[in-house]
Design a protein around this motif. Structure first.
Motif, short mmCIF file in Angstrom:
data_model
loop_
_atom_site.label_atom_id
_atom_site.label_comp_id
_atom_site.label_asym_id
_atom_site.label_seq_id
_atom_site.Cartn_x
_atom_site.Cartn_y
_atom_site.Cartn_z
N MET A 39 9.47 -91.89 24.08
CA MET A 39 9.32 -93.23 23.52
C MET A 39 9.74 -93.27 22.06
O MET A 39 10.46 -94.17 21.63
CB MET A 39 7.87 -93.72 23.64
N LYS A 40 9.30 -92.28 21.30
CA LYS A 40 9.62 -92.23 19.88
C LYS A 40 11.13 -92.16 19.68
O LYS A 40 11.69 -92.90 18.86
CB LYS A 40 8.94 -91.03 19.22
N ALA A 41 11.78 -91.28 20.42
CA ALA A 41 13.23 -91.13 20.28
C ALA A 41 13.96 -92.43 20.62
O ALA A 41 14.92 -92.80 19.93
CB ALA A 41 13.72 -89.99 21.18
N GLN A 42 13.51 -93.10 21.66
CA GLN A 42 14.17 -94.33 22.06
C GLN A 42 13.93 -95.46 21.06
O GLN A 42 14.83 -96.25 20.77
CB GLN A 42 13.72 -94.73 23.46
N VAL A 43 12.73 -95.53 20.50
CA VAL A 43 12.45 -96.56 19.50
C VAL A 43 13.26 -96.30 18.23
O VAL A 43 13.85 -97.21 17.66
CB VAL A 43 10.93 -96.64 19.21
N VAL A 44 13.31 -95.05 17.80
CA VAL A 44 14.08 -94.69 16.61
C VAL A 44 15.56 -95.01 16.82
O VAL A 44 16.25 -95.45 15.89
CB VAL A 44 13.87 -93.20 16.25
N ALA A 45 16.05 -94.82 18.04
CA ALA A 45 17.45 -95.11 18.35
C ALA A 45 17.70 -96.61 18.54
O ALA A 45 18.83 -97.02 18.79
CB ALA A 45 17.87 -94.35 19.60
N PRO A 54 9.04 -95.04 29.79
CA PRO A 54 8.08 -93.98 29.48
C PRO A 54 6.76 -94.54 28.95
O PRO A 54 5.71 -93.94 29.14
CB PRO A 54 8.79 -93.10 28.45
N GLY A 55 6.83 -95.72 28.32
CA GLY A 55 5.60 -96.35 27.85
C GLY A 55 4.68 -96.72 28.99
O GLY A 55 3.46 -96.52 28.91
N SER A 56 5.25 -97.22 30.06
CA SER A 56 4.45 -97.56 31.24
C SER A 56 3.86 -96.31 31.89
O SER A 56 2.70 -96.30 32.30
CB SER A 56 5.30 -98.31 32.27
N GLN A 57 4.66 -95.25 31.95
CA GLN A 57 4.17 -93.99 32.51
C GLN A 57 3.07 -93.40 31.63
O GLN A 57 2.06 -92.90 32.14
CB GLN A 57 5.32 -93.00 32.67
N PHE A 58 3.26 -93.47 30.31
CA PHE A 58 2.25 -93.00 29.37
C PHE A 58 0.93 -93.73 29.60
O PHE A 58 -0.13 -93.12 29.69
CB PHE A 58 2.75 -93.24 27.94
#
Length: 82
Positions: A39-45, A54-58
């Motif tokens: 999630m962090k990598a995707q938000v930063v990108a 991944p947020g839903s899975q988290f």
């Protein structure tokens, strides 16, 4: 003496039940670690929509871990840890 013999199996069963649930909750919490990184990598990108999967899975893993430790059987562990 007889009462002790009757209580011992119940005590072992309760401890086993709580221990198994805690191990399952630990596994669920561990499943969130790589998802948080994704999630962090995707938000930063700048890919906020992609971070939703991944947020839903988290969220699902976190909810499962919470449900495994939120009933009365997990209460003794929470007071010890928290």
């Amino acid at each position: 003496m007889v009462l002790s013999l009757a209580i011992a199996p119940v005590a072992v069963a309760v401890v086993t039940w709580v221990g198994v649930r805690e191990l399952l909750a630990k596994e669920e919490r561990e499943q969130t670690i790589p998802l948080a990184s994704d999630m962090k990598a995707q938000v930063v990108a700048g890919e906020s929509e992609a971070a939703q999967r991944p947020g839903s899975q988290f969220q699902a893993h976190a909810a499962k871990a919470a449900s495994l430790t939120s009933d009365r059987s997990g209460a003794p562990l929470k007071t010890r840890v928290g």
